[in-house]
Design a protein around this motif. Structure first.
Motif, short mmCIF file in Angstrom:
data_model
loop_
_atom_site.label_atom_id
_atom_site.label_comp_id
_atom_site.label_asym_id
_atom_site.label_seq_id
_atom_site.Cartn_x
_atom_site.Cartn_y
_atom_site.Cartn_z
N GLN A 140 39.37 2.37 59.88
CA GLN A 140 38.95 1.97 61.23
C GLN A 140 37.85 2.90 61.72
O GLN A 140 36.82 2.47 62.25
N HIS A 141 38.06 4.20 61.49
CA HIS A 141 37.10 5.22 61.90
C HIS A 141 35.74 4.98 61.24
O HIS A 141 34.70 5.07 61.87
N ASP A 156 34.04 1.98 62.67
CA ASP A 156 33.52 2.30 64.00
C ASP A 156 32.14 2.94 63.93
O ASP A 156 31.28 2.70 64.77
N SER A 157 31.95 3.80 62.91
CA SER A 157 30.69 4.55 62.86
C SER A 157 29.58 3.77 62.17
O SER A 157 28.44 4.18 62.17
N ARG A 158 29.94 2.61 61.61
CA ARG A 158 28.96 1.87 60.80
C ARG A 158 27.78 1.37 61.61
O ARG A 158 26.68 1.24 61.09
N ASP A 159 27.98 1.07 62.90
CA ASP A 159 26.85 0.53 63.66
C ASP A 159 26.14 1.59 64.50
O ASP A 159 25.33 1.25 65.37
N LEU A 160 26.40 2.87 64.23
CA LEU A 160 25.66 3.91 64.95
C LEU A 160 24.14 3.82 64.71
O LEU A 160 23.37 4.02 65.64
N ALA A 164 22.37 1.14 64.30
CA ALA A 164 21.88 0.04 65.15
C ALA A 164 21.84 0.49 66.61
O ALA A 164 20.90 0.17 67.35
N ALA A 165 22.85 1.26 67.02
CA ALA A 165 22.87 1.79 68.39
C ALA A 165 21.68 2.72 68.61
O ALA A 165 21.04 2.69 69.67
N SER A 218 22.02 14.07 66.42
CA SER A 218 22.80 13.20 65.55
C SER A 218 22.25 11.78 65.72
O SER A 218 21.10 11.61 66.09
N ALA A 219 23.05 10.75 65.43
CA ALA A 219 22.51 9.39 65.51
C ALA A 219 22.00 9.08 66.92
O ALA A 219 20.88 8.60 67.08
N LEU A 220 22.81 9.39 67.93
CA LEU A 220 22.47 9.01 69.30
C LEU A 220 22.15 10.24 70.13
O LEU A 220 22.75 11.29 69.96
N GLY A 231 25.68 13.12 71.61
CA GLY A 231 26.35 12.10 70.81
C GLY A 231 26.67 10.84 71.60
O GLY A 231 26.11 10.58 72.67
N ALA A 232 27.61 10.05 71.05
CA ALA A 232 27.89 8.71 71.57
C ALA A 232 28.32 8.71 73.04
O ALA A 232 27.91 7.84 73.81
#
Lengths: 322, 322
Positions: free
Chosen positions: A102-103, A106-110, A112-113, A140-142, A168-169
């Motif tokens: 699940q974790h 959850d992080s797979r579309d970071l 795209a975000a 980081s990603a965001l 971060g997110a």
């Protein structure tokens, strides 16, 4: 999520018969294609290595199959079990793998975000005698930093740089929030007051520091204010000497009635105004004041090149008079 | 990120001497405490299992140490190497582990982001003769659905439910965006038009469907409109018969000039109005119309209990007249 056990020449029926995982379904490797990608598969390590499938997988091996095990591990299997030393209880491990799955999804579309976040930053404006540029580099990603600018109805440029507490997110959620104020107000005071009121009302538990400016590109008159932001605005004069524009109030989100002090100055030809997030000073060593000195020195000599690896989000908004 | 090799009784100097990883630093296990958590460690599997440390780790083992390897794997080691069958090239594996590490730390604050998202949803309002409730259940950490409500200056309740195209972190960025409109407008038309204009201007590449209502809690007059949202509003009458309130226009973000059709109705005592996201119908089987029928049947008999595992974000906003 169901658990599937792949048929193999080795008899693994004792795995299927373990009392604490009641619903293990036997299946041939060819039938795996018809199983949704979120189900869990248990398979002999050699069969796993000889095929590829998308489902999260636990491999079964003998103790002397270390080489096969590390290969399965590197290929993306989720866990390994030694046949004659099965864990006492399989259910908690399966539960842990489900949560891990699940974790991971959850992080797979970071990415795209992150693309959407960058897309919400406005494209460069065409302002006679001025050039507006930016660097926007998340740690980081965001990013938890934000910047925005627009022309007001009376043809002035309103621009700001914001730093949401944290990164971060979680912080990026409030950069989306900030993006919704695009074009909504026509002065730094009005914009920051409205943001502050709503942030306090919504009780988000995060404060935001902001540097905000309003430029008349005809008279070159600039007014600006700071809501608890560090580092302060940096003004580079035509002779490359630098000036720190000091002023501050509370960050947004802390007090209901925010008192903002507006300062004014004028932009000479060939001067440059810079708003930076604190990630821009954290790439330098030493105490805060040494870091700021190095940042100013670097920016004024035009050699600024942010490093690839950042510990905090780095954003710079630059306004140059040509 | 540096690479550290833990001293062990087994001589692993051949790992350190591999030409393609030039900077492996030898270190004793006791000195690991002083190394930042993001550096990579290479260690004998037995030493790894006898200690605990936070750094991402590659374990070294012999082929017959399958049991130790699967334990290290379960304990969180990142990869395993068999001593006499080392990979031809270590650098790509280390590079891959570094990326995996970045990815993992990116996703670490998703739970904090999820808490912040829920915190931005307004708390229940105290409205005489009415009760406003909601279910807000994301399919993953973050939801692409949103809901909000507030009292307008003339004491009417403005409320809406929105579904951002897609789901997860990217869509949630726009739920932060939506949250910034809290309290800003006093009619569905004004709110949705302003959201639409900005979404088109910012060219976010994502559309948003919305159901929005305005209730006068004294006259019980209700006006509402839909911006491309499915399922439609569901009205449950006092005798538990149900009515689908049909109306639609384009979703937000597609066309510059959005024409919205406002419908009106009146809420009788003991009636209930429900706005649902499409995640609420996707928990049922069959075609879209069968799914909607089952949702309405379930909601009207008051047995609605969303399942734990969702494939799409599920949100329901309920307004009941007492």
């Amino acid at each position: 999520m169901s658990v599937y056990l792949i048929d193999s020449p080795v008899d693994d029926s004792h795995v299927r018969l373990r009392a604490d995982v009641p619903d293990i379904i036997s299946i041939s490797v060819d039938d795996l294609l018809s199983i949704p990608a979120e189900h869990l598969v248990i398979a002999d390590v050699s069969i796993y290595l000889a095929h590829r499938w998308p489902q999260p997988t636990i491999v079964l091996a003998h103790n002397h199959q270390g080489y096969e095990l590390v290969n399965a591990w590197q290929r993306g299997a989720w866990a390994g079990w030694i046949r004659d030393q099965l864990p006492d209880s399989l259910a908690p491990i399966i539960q842990q793998l489900k949560m891990q799955h699940q974790h991971q999804s959850d992080s797979r579309d970071l990415p795209a975000a992150a693309r959407l976040q960058k897309r919400l930053i406005p494209r460069p404006l065409d302002i006679p005698n001025y050039q507006i540029e930016h660097i926007y580099q998340p740690a980081s990603a965001l990013s938890g930093d934000w910047l925005d600018y627009w022309m007001t109805p009376d043809n002035r440029l309103l621009f700001y740089l914001a730093d949401v507490a944290g990164h971060g997110a979680a912080s990026s959620l409030l950069t989306g929030w900030l993006a919704a104020f695009h074009g909504s107000e026509h002065s730094p005071q009005a914009l920051l007051s409205r943001m502050n009121r709503l942030l306090v009302t919504q009780n988000a538990g995060k404060h935001i520091t902001v540097l905000c400016g309003l430029l008349n590109p005809v008279t070159h008159h600039l007014e600006w204010c700071s809501a608890g932001h560090y580092p302060p605005p940096i003004l580079i004069h035509p002779d490359r000497t630098t000036e720190i524009l000091n002023s501050s109030s509370f960050p947004l989100g802390l007090v209901t009635d925010l008192t903002l002090t507006t300062q004014t100055t004028s932009l000479e030809p060939k001067s440059q105004l810079l708003f930076c997030s604190d990630g821009a000073i954290e790439i330098f060593t030493g105490g805060t004041s040494e870091q700021l000195t190095q940042l100013i020195e670097t920016l004024s000599s035009r050699r600024f090149d942010p490093p690839d690896h950042l510990t905090d989000d780095l954003t710079i908004l630059s306004l140059s008079r040509i």
